[in-house]
Write a protein that holds these residues in place. Sequence first.
Motif, PDB file in Angstrom:
ATOM      1  N   TRP A  34       0.822  -1.205   0.000  1.00 26.11           N
ATOM      2  CA  TRP A  34       0.000   0.000   0.000  1.00 26.11           C
ATOM      3  C   TRP A  34       0.855   1.253   0.000  1.00 26.11           C
ATOM      4  CZ3 TRP A  34      -4.815   0.833  -1.292  1.00 26.11           C
ATOM      5  CH2 TRP A  34      -5.674  -0.250  -1.346  1.00 26.11           C
ATOM      6  N   ASP A  35       2.000   1.224   0.677  1.00 22.50           N
ATOM      7  CA  ASP A  35       2.917   2.363   0.635  1.00 22.50           C
ATOM      8  C   ASP A  35       3.367   2.621  -0.796  1.00 22.50           C
ATOM      9  OD1 ASP A  35       2.753   2.845   3.323  1.00 22.50           O
ATOM     10  OD2 ASP A  35       4.709   1.967   3.828  1.00 22.50           O
ATOM     11  N   ARG A  37       1.823   1.787  -3.554  1.00 26.57           N
ATOM     12  CA  ARG A  37       0.674   2.321  -4.300  1.00 26.57           C
ATOM     13  C   ARG A  37       0.488   3.809  -4.016  1.00 26.57           C
ATOM     14  NH1 ARG A  37      -4.127  -2.171  -3.621  1.00 26.57           N
ATOM     15  NH2 ARG A  37      -3.233  -3.722  -4.996  1.00 26.57           N
ATOM     16  N   PHE A  38       0.601   4.193  -2.756  1.00 25.04           N
ATOM     17  CA  PHE A  38       0.435   5.600  -2.388  1.00 25.04           C
ATOM     18  C   PHE A  38       1.509   6.452  -3.053  1.00 25.04           C
ATOM     19  CE2 PHE A  38       1.824   9.056   0.384  1.00 25.04           C
ATOM     20  CZ  PHE A  38       0.686   9.848   0.358  1.00 25.04           C
ATOM     21  N   PHE A  39       2.768   6.008  -2.991  1.00 31.16           N
ATOM     22  CA  PHE A  39       3.845   6.798  -3.579  1.00 31.16           C
ATOM     23  C   PHE A  39       3.715   6.875  -5.090  1.00 31.16           C
ATOM     24  CE2 PHE A  39       6.205   5.578   0.429  1.00 31.16           C
ATOM     25  CZ  PHE A  39       6.039   6.817   0.998  1.00 31.16           C
ATOM     26  N   SER A  41       0.877   6.773  -6.743  1.00 30.37           N
ATOM     27  CA  SER A  41      -0.229   7.706  -6.961  1.00 30.37           C
ATOM     28  C   SER A  41       0.241   9.145  -6.771  1.00 30.37           C
ATOM     29  CB  SER A  41      -1.367   7.403  -5.987  1.00 30.37           C
ATOM     30  OG  SER A  41      -2.380   8.361  -6.089  1.00 30.37           O
ATOM     31  N   SER A  42       1.079   9.389  -5.781  1.00 26.09           N
ATOM     32  CA  SER A  42       1.621  10.731  -5.557  1.00 26.09           C
ATOM     33  C   SER A  42       2.463  11.177  -6.742  1.00 26.09           C
ATOM     34  CB  SER A  42       2.477  10.763  -4.291  1.00 26.09           C
ATOM     35  OG  SER A  42       1.695  10.490  -3.161  1.00 26.09           O
TER      36      SER A  42
END
Length: 82
Positions: A34-35, A37-39, A41-42
């Motif tokens: 998930w980290d 995926r978040f990065f 997306s950022s």
Amino acid sequence: MSEPTLRDVLAEVKATRQDIQALEARLESEVKRWDERFFQSSRDTLNFTRNVVVIAAVTAVLIPLLRDVTPLIIDIMKETSR
């Protein structure tokens, strides 16, 4: 049904600890996923934002320039067609 022996209780505790360790490993891998995926997306959002800002800046510069240059281009085309 008979009472569980100390050996049974210890085996159950050991099995529970192993289950907890397996869950911790799964949780850690899920958090990493998930980290990432978040990065990602950022990064995607940052790239999109940069593109929007660049397009807006280019448009803000080119529209007035084209408005001023268009009559000149039309006059040049009229002169060359004569």
